[in-house]
Design an enzyme around this catalytic site. Structure first.
Site, mmCIF file in Angstrom:
data_model
loop_
_atom_site.group_PDB
_atom_site.id
_atom_site.type_symbol
_atom_site.label_atom_id
_atom_site.label_comp_id
_atom_site.label_asym_id
_atom_site.label_seq_id
_atom_site.Cartn_x
_atom_site.Cartn_y
_atom_site.Cartn_z
ATOM 1 N N PHE A 34 0.820 -1.214 0.000
ATOM 2 C CA PHE A 34 0.000 0.000 0.000
ATOM 3 C C PHE A 34 0.853 1.263 0.000
ATOM 4 O O PHE A 34 0.606 2.198 -0.737
ATOM 5 C CB PHE A 34 -0.900 0.031 1.250
ATOM 6 C CG PHE A 34 -2.149 -0.808 1.131
ATOM 7 C CD1 PHE A 34 -2.528 -1.384 -0.064
ATOM 8 C CD2 PHE A 34 -2.969 -0.989 2.246
ATOM 9 C CE1 PHE A 34 -3.683 -2.145 -0.164
ATOM 10 C CE2 PHE A 34 -4.136 -1.743 2.160
ATOM 11 C CZ PHE A 34 -4.487 -2.330 0.953
ATOM 12 N N ASP A 107 -3.508 -12.475 0.873
ATOM 13 C CA ASP A 107 -3.258 -13.119 -0.421
ATOM 14 C C ASP A 107 -3.095 -14.635 -0.372
ATOM 15 O O ASP A 107 -2.923 -15.273 -1.417
ATOM 16 C CB ASP A 107 -2.020 -12.491 -1.081
ATOM 17 C CG ASP A 107 -0.766 -12.573 -0.191
ATOM 18 O OD1 ASP A 107 -0.658 -13.518 0.615
ATOM 19 O OD2 ASP A 107 0.102 -11.687 -0.306
ATOM 20 N N HIS A 122 -6.327 -9.824 8.914
ATOM 21 C CA HIS A 122 -7.254 -9.043 8.076
ATOM 22 C C HIS A 122 -8.063 -9.901 7.117
ATOM 23 O O HIS A 122 -8.527 -9.416 6.084
ATOM 24 C CB HIS A 122 -6.470 -7.963 7.324
ATOM 25 C CG HIS A 122 -5.859 -6.935 8.242
ATOM 26 N ND1 HIS A 122 -4.749 -6.191 7.945
ATOM 27 C CD2 HIS A 122 -6.234 -6.545 9.490
ATOM 28 C CE1 HIS A 122 -4.472 -5.375 8.960
ATOM 29 N NE2 HIS A 122 -5.351 -5.578 9.909
HETATM 30 P P1 CNA Z 1 2.262 -1.229 3.882
HETATM 31 O O1 CNA Z 1 1.783 -0.155 4.782
HETATM 32 O O2 CNA Z 1 2.039 -1.065 2.428
HETATM 33 O O3 CNA Z 1 3.834 -1.396 4.176
HETATM 34 C C1 CNA Z 1 4.641 -2.298 3.490
HETATM 35 C C2 CNA Z 1 6.072 -2.105 3.946
HETATM 36 O O4 CNA Z 1 6.850 -3.136 3.362
HETATM 37 C C3 CNA Z 1 6.690 -0.779 3.533
HETATM 38 O O5 CNA Z 1 7.279 -0.151 4.660
HETATM 39 C C4 CNA Z 1 7.760 -1.171 2.509
HETATM 40 O O6 CNA Z 1 8.924 -0.391 2.596
HETATM 41 C C5 CNA Z 1 8.070 -2.586 2.892
HETATM 42 N N1 CNA Z 1 8.484 -3.447 1.776
HETATM 43 C C6 CNA Z 1 7.926 -3.584 0.544
HETATM 44 N N2 CNA Z 1 8.532 -4.535 -0.163
HETATM 45 C C7 CNA Z 1 9.535 -5.015 0.644
HETATM 46 C C8 CNA Z 1 10.513 -6.015 0.490
HETATM 47 N N3 CNA Z 1 10.627 -6.744 -0.639
HETATM 48 N N4 CNA Z 1 11.383 -6.235 1.515
HETATM 49 C C9 CNA Z 1 11.302 -5.511 2.653
HETATM 50 N N5 CNA Z 1 10.380 -4.565 2.866
HETATM 51 C C10 CNA Z 1 9.499 -4.321 1.867
HETATM 52 O O7 CNA Z 1 1.648 -2.649 4.286
HETATM 53 P P2 CNA Z 1 1.320 -3.247 5.746
HETATM 54 O O8 CNA Z 1 1.209 -4.682 5.561
HETATM 55 O O9 CNA Z 1 2.200 -2.694 6.774
HETATM 56 O O10 CNA Z 1 -0.135 -2.621 6.009
HETATM 57 C C11 CNA Z 1 -1.187 -3.409 6.363
HETATM 58 C C12 CNA Z 1 -2.255 -3.527 5.269
HETATM 59 C C13 CNA Z 1 -1.726 -3.759 3.890
HETATM 60 C C14 CNA Z 1 -3.064 -4.744 5.555
HETATM 61 O O11 CNA Z 1 -4.370 -4.378 5.849
HETATM 62 C C15 CNA Z 1 -3.036 -5.632 4.304
HETATM 63 O O12 CNA Z 1 -4.243 -6.287 4.079
HETATM 64 C C16 CNA Z 1 -2.702 -4.693 3.227
HETATM 65 N N6 CNA Z 1 -2.130 -5.267 1.977
HETATM 66 C C17 CNA Z 1 -1.961 -6.611 1.813
HETATM 67 C C18 CNA Z 1 -1.431 -7.096 0.636
HETATM 68 C C19 CNA Z 1 -1.254 -8.580 0.461
HETATM 69 O O13 CNA Z 1 -2.041 -9.360 1.000
HETATM 70 N N7 CNA Z 1 -0.218 -9.013 -0.270
HETATM 71 C C20 CNA Z 1 -1.048 -6.218 -0.398
HETATM 72 C C21 CNA Z 1 -1.260 -4.836 -0.206
HETATM 73 C C22 CNA Z 1 -1.782 -4.379 1.000
#
Ligand code: CNA
Length: 243
Positions: A34, A107, A122
């Site tokens: 996100f 996911d 979630h």
């Molecule tokens: P976020 O707030 O988007 O943070 C993600 C963090 O991961 C950021 O600080 C990035 O710098 C870091 N990051 C990204 N890629 C990498 C990597 N390869 N290696 C190391 N660090 C990395 O997402 P959070 O999960 O903190 O926030 C919670 C939300 C996001 C939840 O409610 C989820 O449901 C939601 N979400 C989930 C998905 C999924 O299921 N794959 C995708 C997008 C959002």
């Protein structure tokens, strides 16, 4: 000993590791997070609504068609496969070292990698249900329509995810708290730690082996014993390679 060698040693010795993760764990599988620069919240879209609003309970109720269109276009990646971080965690569970994965992700890639001890804070995008009669539906059934999917009773079919403005499952929270409280090693990775109450669960850890892996600094760095601002896929692969 380098920091990585110390962490490898900690993981080699422990049989009570808990992993707390977020969207950054799945970016290498092609699912955007996100809040990164390339994340969903920073993408231009053809709507005036903010993404946070489009993923809220209020939006689902007021605009079911646009809500459905948004999540189907932006959150569902049917072809995504587990990456090195997911596979490393599956290995840790197979070896009896990992006691739980507490994830904010929706996911299902941890389960696809072979993990069974997954606590989904979630919810998930595998399961769907009618808000009127409760009938369950599968992803394939729901994807047959681009906009809102409707049940045979006429009710709206929604994903079993926790939207902004909705409460978390108390049973899942309790199990996550217990696992984190009892953990010898806690690995927190790929999360910005800004979404509450999920992010607050890290505070239940009582040990002195808190490993924080995230590309960018987070509010959790200050209390961590080990901090790596690196790619979680590479780090998890290195940490588990020789086990
Ligand atoms: P976020 O707030 O988007 O943070 C993600 C963090 O991961 C950021 O600080 C990035 O710098 C870091 N990051 C990204 N890629 C990498 C990597 N390869 N290696 C190391 N660090 C990395 O997402 P959070 O999960 O903190 O926030 C919670 C939300 C996001 C939840 O409610 C989820 O449901 C939601 N979400 C989930 C998905 C999924 O299921 N794959 C995708 C997008 C959002």
């Amino acid at each position: 000993m380098t920091q990585i060698e110390e962490m490898k040693e900690i993981i080699r010795k422990s049989d009570n590791i808990v992993f707390f993760g977020g969207a950054g764990v799945s970016t290498a599988s092609g699912i955007p997070d996100f809040r990164s620069a390339t994340g969903l919240y920073n993408r231009t879209s053809n709507t005036d609504y903010r993404p946070e609003y489009m993923l809220s309970h209020e939006f689902l109720v007021d605009h079911p068609d646009e809500f459905s269109h948004y999540y189907k276009e932006n959150l569902i990646y049917p072809d995504a496969k587990p990456n090195k971080a997911h596979l490393a965690l599956a290995k840790l569970e197979r070896l009896g070292k990992l006691k739980a994965i507490v994830t904010q992700n929706i996911d299902s890639l941890h389960q696809m990698a072979g993990n069974t001890c997954v606590l989904e804070l979630h919810g998930n995008l595998r399961d769907y249900y009618c808000v009127r009669c409760g009938k369950k539906y599968t992803l394939d059934e729901v994807l047959e329509e681009k906009g809102a999917s409707h049940c045979e009773c006429g009710g709206f079919i929604r994903p079993d995810v926790v939207l902004y403005g909705e409460g978390l499952d108390q049973e899942v929270i309790m199990r996550a708290v217990e696992a984190i409280r009892a953990a010898d090693v806690l690995i927190v990775a790929g999360t910005s730690l800004v979404v509450y109450p999920a992010a607050g669960l890290v505070n239940y850890y009582r040990g002195n082996k808190l490993i924080m892996i995230n590309r960018e600094p987070t509010s959790g760095d200050a209390r961590a014993d080990y901090v790596l601002h690196e790619d979680v896929n590479e780090v998890m692969d290195v940490l588990t390679r020789d086990l």
